[in-house]
Design an enzyme around this catalytic site. Sequence first.
Site, mmCIF file in Angstrom:
data_model
loop_
_atom_site.group_PDB
_atom_site.id
_atom_site.type_symbol
_atom_site.label_atom_id
_atom_site.label_comp_id
_atom_site.label_asym_id
_atom_site.label_seq_id
_atom_site.Cartn_x
_atom_site.Cartn_y
_atom_site.Cartn_z
ATOM 1 N N ASP A 65 0.823 -1.215 0.000
ATOM 2 C CA ASP A 65 0.000 0.000 0.000
ATOM 3 C C ASP A 65 0.851 1.257 0.000
ATOM 4 O OD1 ASP A 65 -2.400 -1.261 -0.018
ATOM 5 O OD2 ASP A 65 -2.757 -1.111 2.133
ATOM 6 N N LYS A 82 -2.979 4.300 -4.059
ATOM 7 C CA LYS A 82 -3.220 5.470 -4.902
ATOM 8 C C LYS A 82 -1.880 6.030 -5.371
ATOM 9 C CE LYS A 82 -6.546 7.689 -2.938
ATOM 10 N NZ LYS A 82 -7.265 8.629 -2.093
ATOM 11 N N MET A 139 -6.643 9.601 9.934
ATOM 12 C CA MET A 139 -7.296 10.167 8.733
ATOM 13 C C MET A 139 -8.202 11.351 9.080
ATOM 14 S SD MET A 139 -8.205 6.556 6.837
ATOM 15 C CE MET A 139 -8.659 5.639 8.300
HETATM 16 N N1 SAH Z 1 -3.361 0.361 9.432
HETATM 17 C C1 SAH Z 1 -2.749 1.638 9.715
HETATM 18 C C2 SAH Z 1 -3.715 2.786 9.525
HETATM 19 C C3 SAH Z 1 -4.188 2.939 8.102
HETATM 20 S S1 SAH Z 1 -5.264 4.295 7.887
HETATM 21 C C4 SAH Z 1 -2.174 1.626 11.132
HETATM 22 O O1 SAH Z 1 -2.460 0.705 11.903
HETATM 23 O O2 SAH Z 1 -1.415 2.535 11.463
HETATM 24 C C5 SAH Z 1 -4.169 5.545 7.320
HETATM 25 C C6 SAH Z 1 -3.971 6.586 8.389
HETATM 26 O O3 SAH Z 1 -3.087 6.101 9.376
HETATM 27 C C7 SAH Z 1 -3.353 7.866 7.906
HETATM 28 O O4 SAH Z 1 -4.291 8.714 7.313
HETATM 29 C C8 SAH Z 1 -2.846 8.439 9.219
HETATM 30 O O5 SAH Z 1 -3.904 8.972 9.981
HETATM 31 C C9 SAH Z 1 -2.375 7.177 9.917
HETATM 32 N N2 SAH Z 1 -0.942 6.935 9.700
HETATM 33 C C10 SAH Z 1 -0.382 5.843 9.190
HETATM 34 N N3 SAH Z 1 0.960 5.947 9.182
HETATM 35 C C11 SAH Z 1 1.254 7.154 9.696
HETATM 36 C C12 SAH Z 1 2.463 7.868 9.958
HETATM 37 N N4 SAH Z 1 3.654 7.346 9.693
HETATM 38 N N5 SAH Z 1 2.366 9.090 10.514
HETATM 39 C C13 SAH Z 1 1.184 9.635 10.826
HETATM 40 N N6 SAH Z 1 0.009 9.017 10.581
HETATM 41 C C14 SAH Z 1 0.040 7.792 10.040
#
Ligand code: SAH
Length: 279
Positions: free
Chosen positions: A46, A68, A183
Amino acid sequence: MVDFPLSLPSLDPGWVWLTGAGPGDPGLLTLLALRGLSQADVVVYDALVGSEILDLARPGAVLEYAGKRGGKPSAKQPDISRRLVQLSREGKRVLRLKGGDPFVFGRGGEEALSLVEAGVPFRVVPGISAGIGGLAYAGIPVTHRDVNSAVTFITGHDTNGTVPDSVDWTALARGSPVLVLYMALKHIEAIAERLIAAGRRRDEPVAVVCRATLPEQRVLETTLGACAADVVASGLEPPALVVVGEVVRLRTALDWLGALDGRVLFPDPLGSRSRGETG
Ligand code: SAH
Protein backbone atom coordinates in the site's frame (compact mmCIF):
# COMPACT_ATOMS: atom_id res chain seq x y z
CA MET A 1 18.72 -12.84 3.31
CA VAL A 2 18.62 -12.54 7.08
CA ASP A 3 19.77 -15.43 9.26
CA PHE A 4 17.05 -16.17 11.76
CA PRO A 5 18.13 -17.44 15.14
CA LEU A 6 14.49 -18.31 15.90
CA SER A 7 12.36 -20.98 14.34
CA LEU A 8 9.82 -18.79 12.61
CA PRO A 9 7.19 -20.10 10.22
CA SER A 10 7.93 -19.94 6.50
CA LEU A 11 5.90 -18.16 3.90
CA ASP A 12 5.01 -21.21 1.81
CA PRO A 13 3.89 -21.31 -1.83
CA GLY A 14 0.18 -20.55 -2.20
CA TRP A 15 0.03 -18.74 1.13
CA VAL A 16 -0.80 -15.10 1.80
CA TRP A 17 0.66 -13.30 4.79
CA LEU A 18 -1.49 -10.31 5.63
CA THR A 19 1.19 -8.24 7.25
CA GLY A 20 1.60 -4.92 9.02
CA ALA A 21 4.69 -2.90 8.12
CA GLY A 22 4.44 -0.56 11.10
CA PRO A 23 4.25 3.22 10.91
CA GLY A 24 7.28 3.79 8.69
CA ASP A 25 10.63 3.32 10.43
CA PRO A 26 11.93 0.00 9.05
CA GLY A 27 13.30 -0.73 12.52
CA LEU A 28 9.71 -1.17 13.67
CA LEU A 29 9.03 -4.13 11.40
CA THR A 30 8.35 -7.39 13.20
CA LEU A 31 10.62 -10.38 12.70
CA LEU A 32 7.75 -12.10 10.91
CA ALA A 33 7.31 -9.17 8.53
CA LEU A 34 11.03 -9.29 7.76
CA ARG A 35 10.79 -13.05 7.30
CA GLY A 36 7.90 -12.55 4.86
CA LEU A 37 9.87 -9.93 2.93
CA SER A 38 12.84 -12.27 2.67
CA GLN A 39 10.73 -15.13 1.30
CA ALA A 40 7.95 -13.55 -0.77
CA ASP A 41 7.64 -14.05 -4.53
CA VAL A 42 5.25 -11.11 -4.69
CA VAL A 43 4.82 -8.20 -2.28
CA VAL A 44 1.47 -6.44 -2.73
CA TYR A 45 1.90 -3.15 -0.88
CA ASP A 46 0.00 0.00 0.00
CA ALA A 47 0.85 3.68 -0.29
CA LEU A 48 1.99 3.94 3.32
CA VAL A 49 4.72 1.34 2.89
CA GLY A 50 7.98 3.16 2.17
CA SER A 51 10.79 2.24 -0.20
CA GLU A 52 13.25 1.49 2.60
CA ILE A 53 10.97 -1.32 3.72
CA LEU A 54 10.38 -2.59 0.19
CA ASP A 55 14.15 -2.64 -0.30
CA LEU A 56 14.23 -5.44 2.26
CA ALA A 57 12.31 -7.74 -0.09
CA ARG A 58 14.12 -10.76 -1.50
CA PRO A 59 16.02 -9.82 -4.66
CA GLY A 60 13.80 -10.95 -7.51
CA ALA A 61 10.57 -10.50 -5.60
CA VAL A 62 7.91 -8.72 -7.62
CA LEU A 63 6.67 -5.53 -5.96
CA GLU A 64 3.05 -4.81 -6.82
CA TYR A 65 1.52 -1.51 -5.86
CA ALA A 66 -2.10 -1.58 -4.67
CA GLY A 67 -2.65 1.99 -3.58
CA LYS A 68 -3.22 5.47 -4.90
CA ARG A 69 -0.55 7.04 -7.06
CA GLY A 70 -0.18 10.12 -9.22
CA GLY A 71 -3.78 11.18 -8.73
CA LYS A 72 -5.07 7.88 -10.14
CA PRO A 73 -7.86 6.33 -8.11
CA SER A 74 -6.77 3.64 -5.69
CA ALA A 75 -7.16 0.03 -6.66
CA LYS A 76 -10.63 -1.09 -5.64
CA GLN A 77 -10.75 -3.30 -2.59
CA PRO A 78 -12.42 -6.24 -4.42
CA ASP A 79 -9.70 -6.02 -7.08
CA ILE A 80 -6.98 -6.28 -4.44
CA SER A 81 -8.68 -9.24 -2.80
CA ARG A 82 -9.13 -10.95 -6.17
CA ARG A 83 -5.49 -10.36 -6.99
CA LEU A 84 -4.37 -11.97 -3.73
CA VAL A 85 -6.50 -15.02 -4.45
CA GLN A 86 -5.15 -15.23 -8.01
CA LEU A 87 -1.51 -15.01 -6.87
CA SER A 88 -2.11 -17.69 -4.27
CA ARG A 89 -3.67 -19.98 -6.88
CA GLU A 90 -0.59 -19.47 -9.06
CA GLY A 91 1.36 -20.97 -6.18
CA LYS A 92 3.11 -17.73 -5.28
CA ARG A 93 4.36 -16.85 -1.82
CA VAL A 94 2.38 -13.65 -1.28
CA LEU A 95 3.21 -10.94 1.20
CA ARG A 96 0.33 -8.48 1.51
CA LEU A 97 2.02 -5.52 3.18
CA LYS A 98 0.03 -2.72 4.75
CA GLY A 99 0.98 0.33 6.79
CA GLY A 100 0.75 0.04 10.58
CA ASP A 101 -1.38 -2.90 11.65
CA PRO A 102 -3.46 -4.63 8.99
CA PHE A 103 -6.51 -4.86 11.25
CA VAL A 104 -6.52 -1.21 12.35
CA PHE A 105 -8.37 1.01 9.86
CA GLY A 106 -6.55 -0.91 7.16
CA ARG A 107 -9.32 -3.01 5.62
CA GLY A 108 -7.26 -6.06 6.48
CA GLY A 109 -10.35 -7.73 7.87
CA GLU A 110 -12.08 -7.43 4.51
CA GLU A 111 -9.12 -8.91 2.67
CA ALA A 112 -8.86 -11.75 5.18
CA LEU A 113 -12.56 -12.52 4.75
CA SER A 114 -12.11 -12.81 0.99
CA LEU A 115 -9.21 -15.18 1.50
CA VAL A 116 -11.34 -17.34 3.77
CA GLU A 117 -14.14 -17.31 1.23
CA ALA A 118 -11.75 -18.42 -1.50
CA GLY A 119 -10.16 -21.07 0.71
CA VAL A 120 -6.73 -19.44 0.53
CA PRO A 121 -4.41 -20.30 3.43
CA PHE A 122 -3.22 -17.19 5.22
CA ARG A 123 -1.49 -15.86 8.29
CA VAL A 124 -2.01 -12.46 9.89
CA VAL A 125 1.16 -10.67 10.99
CA PRO A 126 0.23 -7.72 13.21
CA GLY A 127 2.20 -4.50 12.96
CA ILE A 128 2.75 -1.50 15.18
CA SER A 129 -0.17 0.80 14.55
CA ALA A 130 0.64 4.44 13.87
CA GLY A 131 -1.78 5.51 16.60
CA ILE A 132 0.42 3.85 19.22
CA GLY A 133 3.96 3.59 17.83
CA GLY A 134 3.77 6.81 15.85
CA LEU A 135 2.73 8.75 18.91
CA ALA A 136 5.52 7.12 20.92
CA TYR A 137 7.99 8.64 18.44
CA ALA A 138 6.42 12.00 19.20
CA GLY A 139 6.96 11.41 22.93
CA ILE A 140 3.26 10.88 23.63
CA PRO A 141 2.15 7.77 25.51
CA VAL A 142 -1.44 6.81 24.65
CA THR A 143 -2.12 5.99 28.28
CA HIS A 144 -0.53 7.36 31.43
CA ARG A 145 -1.62 6.39 34.90
CA ASP A 146 -2.14 9.95 36.12
CA VAL A 147 -4.14 10.96 33.07
CA ASN A 148 -6.28 8.25 31.50
CA SER A 149 -7.31 4.66 31.86
CA ALA A 150 -9.04 4.61 28.49
CA VAL A 151 -8.14 5.66 24.97
CA THR A 152 -10.24 5.59 21.83
CA PHE A 153 -8.97 5.11 18.28
CA ILE A 154 -11.22 6.76 15.75
CA THR A 155 -11.26 7.24 12.02
CA GLY A 156 -11.75 10.87 11.06
CA HIS A 157 -13.53 10.09 7.83
CA ASP A 158 -15.88 7.42 6.66
CA THR A 159 -16.17 5.64 3.32
CA ASN A 160 -17.78 8.74 1.76
CA GLY A 161 -14.89 10.90 2.91
CA THR A 162 -17.01 12.82 5.40
CA VAL A 163 -16.88 13.07 9.19
CA PRO A 164 -18.31 9.73 10.32
CA ASP A 165 -21.87 10.04 11.60
CA SER A 166 -21.59 6.52 12.94
CA VAL A 167 -19.28 7.95 15.61
CA ASP A 168 -21.12 9.21 18.69
CA TRP A 169 -18.91 12.27 19.15
CA THR A 170 -20.80 13.45 22.22
CA ALA A 171 -20.39 10.13 24.01
CA LEU A 172 -16.70 10.00 23.09
CA ALA A 173 -16.14 13.58 24.21
CA ARG A 174 -17.62 12.71 27.59
CA GLY A 175 -16.32 9.20 28.03
CA SER A 176 -12.87 9.03 26.49
CA PRO A 177 -10.16 11.22 28.02
CA VAL A 178 -7.79 10.56 25.12
CA LEU A 179 -8.84 10.40 21.49
CA VAL A 180 -6.47 9.23 18.76
CA LEU A 181 -7.77 10.12 15.33
CA TYR A 182 -6.57 8.53 12.10
CA MET A 183 -7.30 10.17 8.73
CA ALA A 184 -8.62 13.24 10.49
CA LEU A 185 -6.58 16.12 9.10
CA LYS A 186 -9.10 17.12 6.45
CA HIS A 187 -11.98 17.26 8.91
CA ILE A 188 -10.12 18.51 11.95
CA GLU A 189 -12.21 21.68 12.15
CA ALA A 190 -15.55 19.87 12.16
CA ILE A 191 -14.29 17.27 14.62
CA ALA A 192 -12.86 19.85 17.03
CA GLU A 193 -16.16 21.77 16.90
CA ARG A 194 -18.14 18.66 17.73
CA LEU A 195 -15.88 17.82 20.66
CA ILE A 196 -16.05 21.38 22.02
CA ALA A 197 -19.83 21.44 21.60
CA ALA A 198 -19.94 18.23 23.63
CA GLY A 199 -18.02 19.85 26.48
CA ARG A 200 -14.30 19.41 25.79
CA ARG A 201 -12.19 22.43 26.75
CA ARG A 202 -10.96 24.76 24.01
CA ASP A 203 -7.56 24.84 25.69
CA GLU A 204 -7.28 21.06 25.85
CA PRO A 205 -3.93 20.00 24.37
CA VAL A 206 -3.85 18.52 20.89
CA ALA A 207 -0.92 17.19 18.89
CA VAL A 208 -0.81 16.56 15.17
CA VAL A 209 1.90 14.10 14.20
CA CYS A 210 2.79 13.87 10.51
CA ARG A 211 4.83 11.10 8.91
CA ALA A 212 5.47 9.66 12.33
CA THR A 213 8.65 7.61 12.85
CA LEU A 214 10.11 8.75 9.52
CA PRO A 215 12.99 11.21 9.15
CA GLU A 216 10.42 13.82 7.98
CA GLN A 217 8.31 13.45 11.14
CA ARG A 218 6.75 16.75 12.20
CA VAL A 219 4.73 17.45 15.31
CA LEU A 220 2.40 20.37 15.88
CA GLU A 221 1.40 21.07 19.46
CA THR A 222 -1.80 23.06 19.69
CA THR A 223 -5.18 23.11 21.41
CA LEU A 224 -8.66 21.95 20.51
CA GLY A 225 -9.76 25.54 19.93
CA ALA A 226 -6.80 26.46 17.73
CA CYS A 227 -5.93 23.19 15.98
CA ALA A 228 -7.88 23.76 12.76
CA ALA A 229 -6.28 27.15 12.07
CA ASP A 230 -2.86 25.94 13.21
CA VAL A 231 -2.97 22.96 10.84
CA VAL A 232 -3.71 25.27 7.90
CA ALA A 233 -0.99 27.73 8.96
CA SER A 234 1.56 24.94 9.40
CA GLY A 235 0.97 23.44 5.97
CA LEU A 236 1.07 19.96 7.47
CA GLU A 237 -0.16 17.17 5.23
CA PRO A 238 -1.33 13.58 5.64
CA PRO A 239 -0.52 10.99 6.73
CA ALA A 240 -1.09 12.44 10.15
CA LEU A 241 -2.49 11.48 13.51
CA VAL A 242 -4.41 13.83 15.71
CA VAL A 243 -4.34 13.16 19.45
CA VAL A 244 -6.58 15.01 21.86
CA GLY A 245 -6.00 14.85 25.60
CA GLU A 246 -3.79 15.65 28.54
CA VAL A 247 -1.27 12.95 27.55
CA VAL A 248 -0.01 15.44 24.95
CA ARG A 249 1.55 17.42 27.83
CA LEU A 250 3.90 14.54 28.54
CA ARG A 251 5.73 15.40 25.35
CA THR A 252 7.61 18.17 27.16
CA ALA A 253 9.22 15.41 29.20
CA LEU A 254 9.19 12.50 26.78
CA ASP A 255 10.15 13.91 23.37
CA TRP A 256 13.12 11.56 23.28
CA LEU A 257 13.56 12.07 19.55
CA GLY A 258 13.70 15.84 20.00
CA ALA A 259 16.22 15.32 22.79
CA LEU A 260 18.55 13.64 20.28
CA ASP A 261 18.51 17.00 18.48
CA GLY A 262 19.17 18.95 21.65
CA ARG A 263 15.68 19.59 23.02
CA VAL A 264 15.76 19.96 26.78
CA LEU A 265 13.27 17.67 28.49
CA PHE A 266 11.35 18.76 31.60
CA PRO A 267 10.57 15.95 34.01
CA ASP A 268 7.31 17.28 35.53
CA PRO A 269 5.05 17.96 32.54
CA LEU A 270 1.76 17.44 34.36
CA GLY A 271 2.65 19.55 37.39
CA SER A 272 -0.22 19.66 39.85
CA ARG A 273 -2.34 17.44 37.60
CA SER A 274 -0.23 14.40 38.38
CA ARG A 275 -1.08 14.87 42.04
CA GLY A 276 -4.79 14.88 41.41
CA GLU A 277 -5.30 18.65 41.73
CA THR A 278 -6.92 18.97 38.33
CA GLY A 279 -8.43 22.30 37.49
N1 SAH B 1 -3.36 0.36 9.43
C1 SAH B 1 -2.75 1.64 9.71
C2 SAH B 1 -3.71 2.79 9.53
C3 SAH B 1 -4.19 2.94 8.10
S1 SAH B 1 -5.26 4.29 7.89
C4 SAH B 1 -2.17 1.63 11.13
O1 SAH B 1 -2.46 0.71 11.90
O2 SAH B 1 -1.41 2.53 11.46
C5 SAH B 1 -4.17 5.54 7.32
C6 SAH B 1 -3.97 6.59 8.39
O3 SAH B 1 -3.09 6.10 9.38
C7 SAH B 1 -3.35 7.87 7.91
O4 SAH B 1 -4.29 8.71 7.31
C8 SAH B 1 -2.85 8.44 9.22
O5 SAH B 1 -3.90 8.97 9.98
C9 SAH B 1 -2.37 7.18 9.92
N2 SAH B 1 -0.94 6.93 9.70
C10 SAH B 1 -0.38 5.84 9.19
N3 SAH B 1 0.96 5.95 9.18
C11 SAH B 1 1.25 7.15 9.70
C12 SAH B 1 2.46 7.87 9.96
N4 SAH B 1 3.65 7.35 9.69
N5 SAH B 1 2.37 9.09 10.51
C13 SAH B 1 1.18 9.63 10.83
N6 SAH B 1 0.01 9.02 10.58
C14 SAH B 1 0.04 7.79 10.04
